[in-house]
Design a protein around this motif. Structure first.
Motif, mmCIF file in Angstrom:
data_model
loop_
_atom_site.group_PDB
_atom_site.id
_atom_site.type_symbol
_atom_site.label_atom_id
_atom_site.label_comp_id
_atom_site.label_asym_id
_atom_site.label_seq_id
_atom_site.Cartn_x
_atom_site.Cartn_y
_atom_site.Cartn_z
ATOM 1 N N ARG A 122 6.245 10.725 5.056
ATOM 2 C CA ARG A 122 5.486 11.305 3.954
ATOM 3 C C ARG A 122 4.176 10.551 3.754
ATOM 4 O O ARG A 122 3.110 11.145 3.651
ATOM 5 C CB ARG A 122 6.301 11.276 2.654
ATOM 6 N N PHE A 123 4.261 9.240 3.741
ATOM 7 C CA PHE A 123 3.069 8.419 3.553
ATOM 8 C C PHE A 123 2.061 8.661 4.676
ATOM 9 O O PHE A 123 0.865 8.831 4.431
ATOM 10 C CB PHE A 123 3.451 6.939 3.495
ATOM 11 N N TYR A 124 2.562 8.684 5.897
ATOM 12 C CA TYR A 124 1.678 8.919 7.043
ATOM 13 C C TYR A 124 0.988 10.286 6.910
ATOM 14 O O TYR A 124 -0.230 10.390 7.044
ATOM 15 C CB TYR A 124 2.466 8.846 8.348
ATOM 16 N N ASN A 125 1.766 11.323 6.666
ATOM 17 C CA ASN A 125 1.211 12.683 6.613
ATOM 18 C C ASN A 125 0.266 12.905 5.437
ATOM 19 O O ASN A 125 -0.730 13.608 5.557
ATOM 20 C CB ASN A 125 2.337 13.715 6.591
ATOM 21 N N GLU A 126 0.569 12.298 4.285
ATOM 22 C CA GLU A 126 -0.252 12.508 3.089
ATOM 23 C C GLU A 126 -1.481 11.608 3.010
ATOM 24 O O GLU A 126 -2.496 12.009 2.454
ATOM 25 C CB GLU A 126 0.593 12.304 1.827
ATOM 26 N N HIS A 127 -1.382 10.394 3.560
ATOM 27 C CA HIS A 127 -2.453 9.423 3.338
ATOM 28 C C HIS A 127 -3.171 8.954 4.605
ATOM 29 O O HIS A 127 -4.377 8.719 4.558
ATOM 30 C CB HIS A 127 -1.912 8.211 2.576
ATOM 31 N N LEU A 128 -2.444 8.762 5.683
ATOM 32 C CA LEU A 128 -3.085 8.231 6.885
ATOM 33 C C LEU A 128 -3.630 9.323 7.799
ATOM 34 O O LEU A 128 -4.755 9.218 8.294
ATOM 35 C CB LEU A 128 -2.107 7.337 7.656
ATOM 36 N N PHE A 177 0.817 -1.206 0.000
ATOM 37 C CA PHE A 177 0.000 0.000 0.000
ATOM 38 C C PHE A 177 0.856 1.264 0.000
ATOM 39 O O PHE A 177 0.527 2.254 -0.627
ATOM 40 C CB PHE A 177 -0.934 -0.020 1.207
ATOM 41 N N MET A 178 1.979 1.228 0.708
ATOM 42 C CA MET A 178 2.809 2.422 0.867
ATOM 43 C C MET A 178 3.486 2.856 -0.421
ATOM 44 O O MET A 178 3.631 4.031 -0.683
ATOM 45 C CB MET A 178 3.854 2.201 1.949
ATOM 46 N N GLN A 179 3.957 1.945 -1.225
ATOM 47 C CA GLN A 179 4.664 2.258 -2.454
ATOM 48 C C GLN A 179 5.864 3.181 -2.213
ATOM 49 O O GLN A 179 6.021 4.210 -2.842
ATOM 50 C CB GLN A 179 3.724 2.880 -3.482
ATOM 51 N N GLY A 180 6.689 2.790 -1.269
ATOM 52 C CA GLY A 180 7.897 3.545 -0.959
ATOM 53 C C GLY A 180 8.904 2.638 -0.280
ATOM 54 O O GLY A 180 8.716 1.432 -0.204
ATOM 55 N N ASP A 181 9.958 3.236 0.244
ATOM 56 C CA ASP A 181 11.007 2.494 0.931
ATOM 57 C C ASP A 181 10.655 2.376 2.407
ATOM 58 O O ASP A 181 10.663 3.367 3.134
ATOM 59 C CB ASP A 181 12.342 3.219 0.749
#
Length: 126
Positions: free
Chosen positions: A35-41, A22-26
C-alpha cells in the motif's frame, strides 16, 4: 507534498532516511508495504524521481551471517526495489574519527551486480 515539491522544483532524487518512520505502518505486513509503495513511492517514480531509501536490517545474532541478512520486515521491501546495497561497518576508530565500510551490491534489475568494495571515511573532529 513530496510529489508537489518534486514537480514544482524539478527534483530528480529524493532520499528517504529512513523507511520505518516514514512508512507509518507495519513493516512486516506485505499489505502495508505494498500500500505504501503504491500510494506514495510509485507516483514519485512515475514523475521521473529516483527514490533512494535508507533502510535497516536486524542486528546479527549468534551464528548469523551479516551479508545474508536483508531489510527488516516484509520481503516486498526488497522485491519492489530495483537495486539494493548493503553497507557493513568493517572497522571504526572513534579516536581517529575514521570509519571503514564494505558496500555489497545485493540486487540489480538493470545490469550486473558489482563486486563488494570497501571505503574509508574520515570525520572532521571539532
Amino acid at each position: 507534498r513530496a510529489q508537489a515539491a518534486c514537480k514544482q522544483l524539478g527534483i530528480t532524487l529524493l532520499v528517504i532516511d529512513s523507511w520505518g518512520p516514514f512508512m507509518q505502518g507495519d513493516m512486516e505486513s506485505a499489505k502495508d508495504v505494498l500500500r505504501f509503495y503504491n500510494e506514495h513511492l510509485r507516483p514519485l517514480v512515475d514523475l521521473g524521481v529516483t527514490v533512494l531509501i535508507v533502510d535497516h536490517q536486524s542486528r546479527t545474532q549468534e551464528g548469523q551471517n551479516y551479508q545474508k541478512k536483508g531489510a527488516f520486515g516484509s520481503v516486498y521491501k526488497e522485491n519492489l526495489a530495483r537495486s539494493v546495497l548493503q553497507i557493513e561497518r568493517v572497522q571504526e576508530d572513534r579516536e581517529a574519527g575514521t570509519l571503514q565500510v564494505r558496500v555489497r551490491h545485493r540486487k540489480s534489475n538493470f545490469g550486473p551486480r558489482l563486486d563488494p568494495y570497501e571505503g574509508r571515511g574520515h570525520r572532521r573532529v571539532r
